[in-house]
Motif scaffolding. Sequence first.
Motif, PDB file in Angstrom:
ATOM      1  N   LYS A  63      -0.361  -3.450 -11.331  1.00 28.03           N
ATOM      2  CA  LYS A  63      -0.936  -2.542 -10.341  1.00 28.03           C
ATOM      3  C   LYS A  63      -2.437  -2.776 -10.178  1.00 28.03           C
ATOM      4  O   LYS A  63      -3.020  -2.429  -9.145  1.00 28.03           O
ATOM      5  CB  LYS A  63      -0.664  -1.096 -10.750  1.00 28.03           C
ATOM      6  CG  LYS A  63       0.815  -0.726 -10.776  1.00 28.03           C
ATOM      7  CD  LYS A  63       1.018   0.690 -11.276  1.00 28.03           C
ATOM      8  CE  LYS A  63       2.501   1.051 -11.307  1.00 28.03           C
ATOM      9  NZ  LYS A  63       2.725   2.406 -11.836  1.00 28.03           N
ATOM     10  N   LEU A  64      -3.046  -3.336 -11.200  1.00 33.11           N
ATOM     11  CA  LEU A  64      -4.489  -3.568 -11.177  1.00 33.11           C
ATOM     12  C   LEU A  64      -4.851  -4.927 -10.590  1.00 33.11           C
ATOM     13  O   LEU A  64      -6.009  -5.327 -10.594  1.00 33.11           O
ATOM     14  CB  LEU A  64      -5.055  -3.445 -12.594  1.00 33.11           C
ATOM     15  CG  LEU A  64      -4.903  -2.059 -13.241  1.00 33.11           C
ATOM     16  CD1 LEU A  64      -5.294  -2.099 -14.699  1.00 33.11           C
ATOM     17  CD2 LEU A  64      -5.726  -1.030 -12.478  1.00 33.11           C
ATOM     18  N   ILE A  65      -3.818  -5.650 -10.103  1.00 28.21           N
ATOM     19  CA  ILE A  65      -4.039  -6.959  -9.497  1.00 28.21           C
ATOM     20  C   ILE A  65      -3.666  -6.899  -8.021  1.00 28.21           C
ATOM     21  O   ILE A  65      -2.546  -6.557  -7.669  1.00 28.21           O
ATOM     22  CB  ILE A  65      -3.205  -8.043 -10.204  1.00 28.21           C
ATOM     23  CG1 ILE A  65      -3.554  -8.090 -11.699  1.00 28.21           C
ATOM     24  CG2 ILE A  65      -3.433  -9.394  -9.558  1.00 28.21           C
ATOM     25  CD1 ILE A  65      -2.665  -9.024 -12.483  1.00 28.21           C
ATOM     26  N   SER A  66      -4.597  -7.210  -7.149  1.00 25.42           N
ATOM     27  CA  SER A  66      -4.332  -7.169  -5.710  1.00 25.42           C
ATOM     28  C   SER A  66      -5.191  -8.213  -5.008  1.00 25.42           C
ATOM     29  O   SER A  66      -6.358  -8.409  -5.363  1.00 25.42           O
ATOM     30  CB  SER A  66      -4.638  -5.781  -5.141  1.00 25.42           C
ATOM     31  OG  SER A  66      -4.498  -5.764  -3.734  1.00 25.42           O
ATOM     32  N   ASP A  67      -4.595  -8.894  -4.040  1.00 25.27           N
ATOM     33  CA  ASP A  67      -5.352  -9.880  -3.258  1.00 25.27           C
ATOM     34  C   ASP A  67      -5.961  -9.256  -2.004  1.00 25.27           C
ATOM     35  O   ASP A  67      -6.516  -9.941  -1.162  1.00 25.27           O
ATOM     36  CB  ASP A  67      -4.457 -11.053  -2.880  1.00 25.27           C
ATOM     37  CG  ASP A  67      -3.215 -10.614  -2.108  1.00 25.27           C
ATOM     38  OD1 ASP A  67      -3.019  -9.391  -1.930  1.00 25.27           O
ATOM     39  OD2 ASP A  67      -2.426 -11.492  -1.707  1.00 25.27           O
ATOM     40  N   LEU A  68      -5.856  -7.931  -1.879  1.00 25.18           N
ATOM     41  CA  LEU A  68      -6.407  -7.234  -0.722  1.00 25.18           C
ATOM     42  C   LEU A  68      -7.848  -6.820  -1.005  1.00 25.18           C
ATOM     43  O   LEU A  68      -8.135  -6.206  -2.040  1.00 25.18           O
ATOM     44  CB  LEU A  68      -5.560  -6.007  -0.383  1.00 25.18           C
ATOM     45  CG  LEU A  68      -4.095  -6.270  -0.040  1.00 25.18           C
ATOM     46  CD1 LEU A  68      -3.370  -4.963   0.236  1.00 25.18           C
ATOM     47  CD2 LEU A  68      -3.980  -7.207   1.154  1.00 25.18           C
ATOM     48  N   GLU A  69      -8.738  -7.129  -0.104  1.00 28.09           N
ATOM     49  CA  GLU A  69     -10.156  -6.798  -0.249  1.00 28.09           C
ATOM     50  C   GLU A  69     -10.363  -5.299  -0.007  1.00 28.09           C
ATOM     51  O   GLU A  69      -9.984  -4.762   1.037  1.00 28.09           O
ATOM     52  CB  GLU A  69     -10.984  -7.588   0.760  1.00 28.09           C
ATOM     53  CG  GLU A  69     -12.481  -7.394   0.616  1.00 28.09           C
ATOM     54  CD  GLU A  69     -13.030  -8.108  -0.604  1.00 28.09           C
ATOM     55  OE1 GLU A  69     -14.131  -7.719  -1.045  1.00 28.09           O
ATOM     56  OE2 GLU A  69     -12.367  -9.047  -1.107  1.00 28.09           O
ATOM     57  N   PRO A  70     -10.952  -4.575  -0.969  1.00 25.42           N
ATOM     58  CA  PRO A  70     -11.199  -3.145  -0.767  1.00 25.42           C
ATOM     59  C   PRO A  70     -12.221  -2.923   0.347  1.00 25.42           C
ATOM     60  O   PRO A  70     -13.118  -3.752   0.555  1.00 25.42           O
ATOM     61  CB  PRO A  70     -11.754  -2.689  -2.121  1.00 25.42           C
ATOM     62  CG  PRO A  70     -11.369  -3.762  -3.091  1.00 25.42           C
ATOM     63  CD  PRO A  70     -11.361  -5.033  -2.300  1.00 25.42           C
ATOM     64  N   PRO A  71     -12.129  -1.837   1.087  1.00 27.76           N
ATOM     65  CA  PRO A  71     -13.142  -1.516   2.091  1.00 27.76           C
ATOM     66  C   PRO A  71     -14.528  -1.410   1.447  1.00 27.76           C
ATOM     67  O   PRO A  71     -14.652  -1.091   0.262  1.00 27.76           O
ATOM     68  CB  PRO A  71     -12.667  -0.163   2.637  1.00 27.76           C
ATOM     69  CG  PRO A  71     -11.182  -0.190   2.420  1.00 27.76           C
ATOM     70  CD  PRO A  71     -10.990  -0.902   1.116  1.00 27.76           C
ATOM     71  N   ALA A  72     -15.555  -1.645   2.222  1.00 28.01           N
ATOM     72  CA  ALA A  72     -16.917  -1.714   1.701  1.00 28.01           C
ATOM     73  C   ALA A  72     -17.381  -0.402   1.073  1.00 28.01           C
ATOM     74  O   ALA A  72     -18.218  -0.404   0.161  1.00 28.01           O
ATOM     75  CB  ALA A  72     -17.874  -2.125   2.823  1.00 28.01           C
TER      76      ALA A  72
END
Length: 304
Positions: free
Chosen positions: A122-131
């Motif tokens: 769950k702590l791994i994501s290839d999605l860039e968080p919003p600024a």
Amino acid sequence: MKSGETNKAPLENTFDEDGSRPKLPSHWPRDLNGLELFVDCTKRVAWLPPEFGQGIKVTSTGRTLPVYIGPTGKNYYHRGDLEKAEGVDCSAWAAEEHPPTDGMGRRIWYEKFTHAADESEKLISDLEPPAHWPEECVVDKRRRVPWLPEEWGQAWKETITGRPLQAFIAPDGRRFFHRTKIEEEYFGGQRLPDLNLPLNGRGDPVVDVRTSSGGGGPRGRWRLGEGPPKDYAGPDVEAINSALNNRARAADEAPIKRLKLTEADYVESPLVVTQLQDAAALEALGAPNGAELVREGDVTRELL
């Protein structure tokens, strides 16, 4: 649709694994008072003896109901009516354990699409968080909780023990862990309604493909046969994509331009179709329990 009426037997259960619909057995009625009838390709109810069939009927309101077909082709909607009219007692059959079979008696087995993911995933994501998100927050790739407003985000934060903790990000970048706190500080203490937005934690479109299991999305599918083949190595993504397109063609002969899933879609999340481009399509997704979307130019069709 009558108040309280629900789909008790989804139409997606009327397709085989290759996306085709099986022909009705010869002794089954071709339709029920002019209404469509299909074979239920998922696991039949435990009490139904093998000489009976299980189908799915489309009602005049467009909803669906399970229907049971007797050896002579007579149809029933309730166990009690079937037992009385056919002179059978289904209790003995129901008390025994039998291999799973579908509505026309074919052996089937259940293939899981998902697995119980390790918490660390769950702590791994290839999605860039919003600024505006706090630096330590990871985008939740799953469909967001039903009550979360569209302008809010849903994320994971790693605790001091290394475990993931669900977090919600306000439009101004503040981080919260509890719904009640959000309601108190931003919505005057009023209870937030369930919006059921088809979005992930960042706000990207996520489309659930529902099955008879209900809930958030399919965890697998019923397949013909007695069990996985010896060389089975997990779900075949290309085969499933092909089956979904075949299903679309069976439901509507219009040309299919795109319906594509990826390997990652079968890991933890429901089946996902990404890159939907028009706002009208996203808005339409809020109404049905689930849908598959196929783009035809600038038009998006919903397949039940």
